[in-house]
Design a protein around this motif. Structure first.
Motif, PDB file in Angstrom:
ATOM      1  N   LYS A  54      42.533 -55.447 -38.658  1.00 37.97           N
ATOM      2  CA  LYS A  54      42.164 -54.421 -39.617  1.00 37.97           C
ATOM      3  C   LYS A  54      40.957 -54.782 -40.488  1.00 37.97           C
ATOM      4  CE  LYS A  54      44.545 -50.754 -41.753  1.00 37.97           C
ATOM      5  NZ  LYS A  54      45.850 -50.214 -42.031  1.00 37.97           N
ATOM      6  N   GLN A  55      40.817 -56.061 -40.834  1.00 39.55           N
ATOM      7  CA  GLN A  55      39.744 -56.403 -41.767  1.00 39.55           C
ATOM      8  C   GLN A  55      38.370 -56.372 -41.137  1.00 39.55           C
ATOM      9  OE1 GLN A  55      41.286 -60.055 -43.199  1.00 39.55           O
ATOM     10  NE2 GLN A  55      42.080 -59.102 -45.049  1.00 39.55           N
ATOM     11  N   SER A  56      38.324 -56.453 -39.835  1.00 43.19           N
ATOM     12  CA  SER A  56      37.001 -56.483 -39.206  1.00 43.19           C
ATOM     13  C   SER A  56      36.958 -55.535 -38.028  1.00 43.19           C
ATOM     14  CB  SER A  56      36.683 -57.902 -38.754  1.00 43.19           C
ATOM     15  OG  SER A  56      37.634 -58.301 -37.812  1.00 43.19           O
ATOM     16  N   ALA A  57      37.404 -54.316 -38.255  1.00 44.96           N
ATOM     17  CA  ALA A  57      37.387 -53.357 -37.150  1.00 44.96           C
ATOM     18  C   ALA A  57      37.072 -51.964 -37.671  1.00 44.96           C
ATOM     19  CB  ALA A  57      38.721 -53.354 -36.428  1.00 44.96           C
ATOM     20  N   VAL A  58      36.480 -51.173 -36.777  1.00 45.51           N
ATOM     21  CA  VAL A  58      36.175 -49.777 -37.070  1.00 45.51           C
ATOM     22  C   VAL A  58      36.801 -48.957 -35.964  1.00 45.51           C
ATOM     23  CG1 VAL A  58      34.335 -48.089 -37.335  1.00 45.51           C
ATOM     24  CG2 VAL A  58      33.983 -50.419 -38.121  1.00 45.51           C
ATOM     25  N   LYS A  59      37.549 -47.925 -36.338  1.00 44.19           N
ATOM     26  CA  LYS A  59      38.184 -47.112 -35.299  1.00 44.19           C
ATOM     27  C   LYS A  59      37.636 -45.697 -35.352  1.00 44.19           C
ATOM     28  CE  LYS A  59      42.602 -46.085 -33.217  1.00 44.19           C
ATOM     29  NZ  LYS A  59      42.485 -44.628 -33.178  1.00 44.19           N
ATOM     30  N   TYR A  60      37.195 -45.237 -34.199  1.00 43.43           N
ATOM     31  CA  TYR A  60      36.734 -43.854 -34.077  1.00 43.43           C
ATOM     32  C   TYR A  60      37.885 -43.038 -33.521  1.00 43.43           C
ATOM     33  CZ  TYR A  60      31.758 -44.763 -34.827  1.00 43.43           C
ATOM     34  OH  TYR A  60      30.539 -45.073 -35.369  1.00 43.43           O
ATOM     35  N   SER A  61      38.095 -41.860 -34.069  1.00 43.68           N
ATOM     36  CA  SER A  61      39.243 -41.078 -33.609  1.00 43.68           C
ATOM     37  C   SER A  61      38.842 -39.840 -32.830  1.00 43.68           C
ATOM     38  CB  SER A  61      40.103 -40.693 -34.802  1.00 43.68           C
ATOM     39  OG  SER A  61      39.315 -40.030 -35.749  1.00 43.68           O
ATOM     40  N   ARG A  62      37.555 -39.600 -32.678  1.00 42.51           N
ATOM     41  CA  ARG A  62      37.141 -38.402 -31.944  1.00 42.51           C
ATOM     42  C   ARG A  62      36.847 -38.729 -30.484  1.00 42.51           C
ATOM     43  NH1 ARG A  62      33.323 -34.453 -35.359  1.00 42.51           N
ATOM     44  NH2 ARG A  62      34.450 -34.490 -37.316  1.00 42.51           N
ATOM     45  N   LYS A  63      36.806 -37.657 -29.694  1.00 49.01           N
ATOM     46  CA  LYS A  63      36.463 -37.828 -28.282  1.00 49.01           C
ATOM     47  C   LYS A  63      34.991 -38.194 -28.133  1.00 49.01           C
ATOM     48  CE  LYS A  63      39.650 -34.346 -26.585  1.00 49.01           C
ATOM     49  NZ  LYS A  63      39.729 -32.967 -26.085  1.00 49.01           N
ATOM     50  N   ASN A  64      34.704 -39.012 -27.172  1.00 48.26           N
ATOM     51  CA  ASN A  64      33.311 -39.353 -26.886  1.00 48.26           C
ATOM     52  C   ASN A  64      33.064 -39.037 -25.420  1.00 48.26           C
ATOM     53  OD1 ASN A  64      32.454 -40.790 -29.435  1.00 48.26           O
ATOM     54  ND2 ASN A  64      34.325 -41.860 -28.908  1.00 48.26           N
ATOM     55  N   ASP A  65      32.155 -38.105 -25.171  1.00 50.12           N
ATOM     56  CA  ASP A  65      32.083 -37.597 -23.798  1.00 50.12           C
ATOM     57  C   ASP A  65      31.044 -38.264 -22.924  1.00 50.12           C
ATOM     58  OD1 ASP A  65      30.075 -36.535 -25.176  1.00 50.12           O
ATOM     59  OD2 ASP A  65      30.308 -34.478 -24.489  1.00 50.12           O
ATOM     60  N   ASN A  66      30.080 -38.971 -23.488  1.00 51.22           N
ATOM     61  CA  ASN A  66      29.077 -39.526 -22.567  1.00 51.22           C
ATOM     62  C   ASN A  66      29.040 -41.046 -22.605  1.00 51.22           C
ATOM     63  OD1 ASN A  66      28.133 -39.510 -25.104  1.00 51.22           O
ATOM     64  ND2 ASN A  66      26.325 -38.269 -24.695  1.00 51.22           N
ATOM     65  N   ILE A  67      30.215 -41.639 -22.550  1.00 47.09           N
ATOM     66  CA  ILE A  67      30.269 -43.103 -22.496  1.00 47.09           C
ATOM     67  C   ILE A  67      30.817 -43.528 -21.143  1.00 47.09           C
ATOM     68  CG2 ILE A  67      31.288 -45.153 -23.495  1.00 47.09           C
ATOM     69  CD1 ILE A  67      31.267 -43.826 -26.160  1.00 47.09           C
ATOM     70  N   ASN A  68      30.019 -44.244 -20.399  1.00 43.01           N
ATOM     71  CA  ASN A  68      30.449 -44.869 -19.144  1.00 43.01           C
ATOM     72  C   ASN A  68      29.883 -46.277 -19.147  1.00 43.01           C
ATOM     73  OD1 ASN A  68      31.630 -42.494 -17.860  1.00 43.01           O
ATOM     74  ND2 ASN A  68      29.519 -41.760 -17.838  1.00 43.01           N
ATOM     75  N   PRO A  69      30.607 -47.212 -19.730  1.00 44.04           N
ATOM     76  CA  PRO A  69      29.999 -48.544 -19.935  1.00 44.04           C
ATOM     77  C   PRO A  69      29.498 -49.194 -18.657  1.00 44.04           C
ATOM     78  CG  PRO A  69      32.118 -48.385 -21.032  1.00 44.04           C
ATOM     79  CD  PRO A  69      31.978 -47.154 -20.211  1.00 44.04           C
ATOM     80  N   PHE A  70      30.132 -48.884 -17.530  1.00 42.93           N
ATOM     81  CA  PHE A  70      29.748 -49.588 -16.299  1.00 42.93           C
ATOM     82  C   PHE A  70      28.579 -48.935 -15.577  1.00 42.93           C
ATOM     83  CE2 PHE A  70      33.809 -51.621 -16.839  1.00 42.93           C
ATOM     84  CZ  PHE A  70      33.555 -52.886 -16.360  1.00 42.93           C
ATOM     85  N   GLU A  71      28.240 -47.712 -15.982  1.00 42.54           N
ATOM     86  CA  GLU A  71      27.176 -47.016 -15.261  1.00 42.54           C
ATOM     87  C   GLU A  71      25.873 -47.087 -16.049  1.00 42.54           C
ATOM     88  OE1 GLU A  71      28.835 -43.131 -14.465  1.00 42.54           O
ATOM     89  OE2 GLU A  71      30.564 -44.215 -13.689  1.00 42.54           O
ATOM     90  N   ALA A  72      24.777 -47.057 -15.306  1.00 44.80           N
ATOM     91  CA  ALA A  72      23.471 -47.115 -15.961  1.00 44.80           C
ATOM     92  C   ALA A  72      23.277 -45.860 -16.786  1.00 44.80           C
ATOM     93  CB  ALA A  72      22.375 -47.232 -14.915  1.00 44.80           C
ATOM     94  N   GLY A  73      22.860 -46.033 -18.026  1.00 49.36           N
ATOM     95  CA  GLY A  73      22.635 -44.884 -18.894  1.00 49.36           C
ATOM     96  C   GLY A  73      23.867 -44.435 -19.646  1.00 49.36           C
ATOM     97  N   GLY A  74      25.040 -44.918 -19.214  1.00 50.20           N
ATOM     98  CA  GLY A  74      26.269 -44.509 -19.886  1.00 50.20           C
ATOM     99  C   GLY A  74      26.595 -45.324 -21.121  1.00 50.20           C
TER     100      GLY A  74
END
Lengths: 314, 330
Positions: A54-74
């Protein structure tokens, strides 16, 4: 044309200075977020990891539609979020038919994706489902013990990678001084098979053993889960080399003439330069010397005196 | 890493991270139930945690109000940095000059004597000493231009000096940015130039525009961006387009003859395009007619030899027609 933009307020300036690269880094922040589809399990995993850090984290609660960490550009928006929140670790949850309960653990270097490990979550047991004495519950932000069991962590490349990422994720701040009274939690990771790791969080119960070292007992407090490795992306070799660089701490220059004594504390030697008493000018000359001088002056320079007197008269 | 011996077991302990690992344990069977598995893991984990505690609690400790404090050794497991090492700031132009000339900074007094009022005043800031702006009367000299406002001139000069300093500052910051050593609170932002003569404020460049410009700029150098500073992990740009190739001029077989063929091909193309200039029409017509007649003659002889049974009428007609045509052609 270039324009110089500077912080308008001291507060912003302080914040920016906190984010500037440092020689000795304090600790990494973690960003937790999920994709367009998520599952109940994954939501629970993300929230509970968030609670653990908790002391060193940020949590996003909304949907994120263009994240593909393994793909180029994602990874573009991911890198942007990392820059925005100043986080260099991220956990990205996504749920699909092909990869159910998918969790991507990744690190960034200079706000660019450094490496990635993708794990599937199985047999998840939430914190709430464990029954234990609440007095034992670990305090927020204490330094954890970490235990890795299994030869896979040394032999398998993927598991070795996962181990490194897990250490980075959970070890907390690197500290110099540790309060032994604050030791109350441990993470246990076990390699069950070449691709499967059992991960659990335990509280520590210190029992008297008659010696200095207390007898340790583990009480499972959760969350616990199985991580099945799916895809990994090891760091780029050149980037890794750069990221591993540390400043060579110069050995401190020896302080001269200062000693430390266990009883008397700090002892300093003061050297006084040679006083040269023979050449010293005396503060006031003896009267005899003075008269001698006066007489000598009267003999040689009586004319000068006379002229001076004349001037005063005119 | 420290090796912790416990009977026949060997654990690796990294005290800086409070971490221990047992790399010699393998789980033999997958068939056991979940509860058994978890229990085995916890049991194994307890051993490891005990191993960490053994080395942790034996470290020399100092007593504190909150509890005993121990000094941890630095971690042995090396992990990557979060950001790059801070880069040293390059010297400013003045600093470089001062270094060369051996000029050293001296501390200046905070208060200086103000000649106008005859008192001691602060060097800088409000109500400062020897303030040029505060002089209410400027004495005219015979050489002065009567049309010029000396006060305006003074203001102009001051503004010029301030602008020059600002320009120098930007230059130094740009240089620092090149080394990646900008102060953390400073950013250099690109602004588009305002169109001369308009009062509109310069428009901020949009994301797409910046992207386009960045794409062009990346390959706009003479080397096509080959020697540009790369981002970590960025791959070198691939060469797009063809390289020029030259065939050997010396005659030979194979490739040696290609050059000849190539030039001939080009020559033929040009010739066929402009052949109406080269062609001698009259001669061509005669050649054509001669050829035609020759054909006809051969036809006639063939016909006479092969079709003896056929009536001669047709051949006669043909002959006459040919005779008619011949003088015309000649």
């Amino acid at each position: 044309m270039l324009e110089i933009k500077t912080a308008k307020t001291r507060r912003v300036r302080r914040e920016l200075e906190k984010r500037a690269p440092k020689i000795i880094e304090s600790g990494k922040k973690t960003l937790l977020l999920h994709g367009t589809k998520s599952s109940a399990v994954l939501n629970a995993v993300l929230t509970q990891i968030y609670h653990l850090k908790k002391q060193s984290a940020v949590k996003y609660s909304r949907k994120n539609d263009n994240i593909n960490p393994f793909e180029a550009g994602g990874e573009t928006s991911l890198e942007f979020f990392s820059l925005k929140t100043d986080c260099s670790l991220f956990l990205y949850g996504s749920h699909s038919k092909k990869r159910p309960n998918n969790l991507v653990i990744g690190r960034t270097y200079d706000h660019h994706v450094y490496d990635l490990v993708e794990v599937g979550i199985e047999n998840f047991k939430a914190m709430e489902s464990f029954i234990y004495d609440k007095k034992l519950a670990p305090k927020e932000g204490t330094k954890p013990f970490m235990a890795f069991i299994g030869e896979g962590f040394e032999t398998m490349i993927q598991l070795k990678h996962l181990k490194e990422v897990l250490i980075d994720l959970f070890r907390g701040e690197v500290v110099e001084n540790l309060n032994l009274a604050g030791v109350d939690r441990a993470y246990i990771c076990t390699a069950l098979s070449p691709t499967k790791v059992f991960f659990t969080h335990c509280a520590l119960r210190l029992k008297k053993s008659g010696t200095v070292v207390p007898r340790m007992e583990l009480v499972e407090v959760g969350p616990s889960m199985d991580m099945v490795i799916r895809r990994t992306r090891p760091p780029n070799e050149s980037v890794r080399k750069e990221a591993m660089r540390t400043s060579r701490d110069k050995p401190k220059k020896k302080e001269k003439n200062v000693k430390k004594d266990p009883i008397e504390g700090k002892i300093g030697n003061v050297y006084i330069p040679d006083q040269k008493i023979g050449e010293m000018a005396l503060p006031n000359k003896s009267k005899g010397v003075k008269r001698e001088r006066r007489e000598a002056k009267r003999k040689s320079g009586s004319d000068e005196h006379a002229s001076k007197k004349k001037k005063e008269d005119s | 890493m420290d090796m912790e011996m416990e009977g026949e077991k060997i654990f690796e302990v990294d005290l800086g991270n409070l971490m221990a690992s047992d790399s010699h344990h393998a789980f033999p069977s997958q068939q056991q139930s979940r509860v058994e598995l978890v229990n085995e893991c916890l049991q194994k984990g307890t051993e490891l945690v005990q191993a960490i505690a053994d080395s942790l609690f034996t470290l020399p400790s100092t007593e504190d109000i909150d509890g005993p404090l121990v000094k941890l050794p630095p971690p042995t497991t090396k992990l990557p940095r979060e950001k790059h090492l801070p880069r040293p700031k390059p010297p400013t132009k003045w600093e470089a000059f001062a270094q060369k000339k051996g000029i050293k900074n001296r501390k200046k007094d905070k208060v200086v004597f103000d000649e106008q009022s005859g008192t001691w005043k602060r060097r800088h800031g409000y109500d400062r000493a020897n303030d040029e702006e505060a002089i209410p009367i400027i004495e005219a000299k015979p050489t002065d231009d009567p049309d010029e406002d000396p006060f305006a001139k003074r203001r102009e000069n001051k503004k010029g000096r301030v602008d020059k300093q600002e320009k120098n500052r930007l230059q130094n910051l740009k240089n620092a940015a090149k080394f990646g050593a900008l102060p953390s609170h400073v950013q250099l932002a690109a602004t588009s130039l305002p169109i001369t003569g308009t009062q509109a404020a310069p428009k901020k460049a949009t994301k797409d525009e910046l992207g386009n410009v960045a794409g062009i700029a990346a390959t706009a150098t003479a080397s096509g961006g080959k020697f540009d500073k790369k981002l970590p992990g960025e791959k070198p740009a691939q060469h797009k387009g063809k390289y020029r190739k030259f065939l050997p001029v010396a005659e030979g077989t194979g490739i040696g003859s290609m050059e000849r063929e190539q030039t001939e091909k080009i020559l033929n193309k040009i010739m066929s395009k402009n052949n109406h200039d080269i062609l001698n029409v009259n001669k061509a017509v005669t050649v054509h007619n001669v050829k035609k007649e020759k054909n006809r003659k051969s036809d006639k002889s063939k016909a006479s030899s092969s079709n003896k049974l056929k009536p001669q009428k047709k051949s006669f007609k043909k002959k006459g027609h040919a005779k008619k045509g011949n003088p015309k052609a000649q």
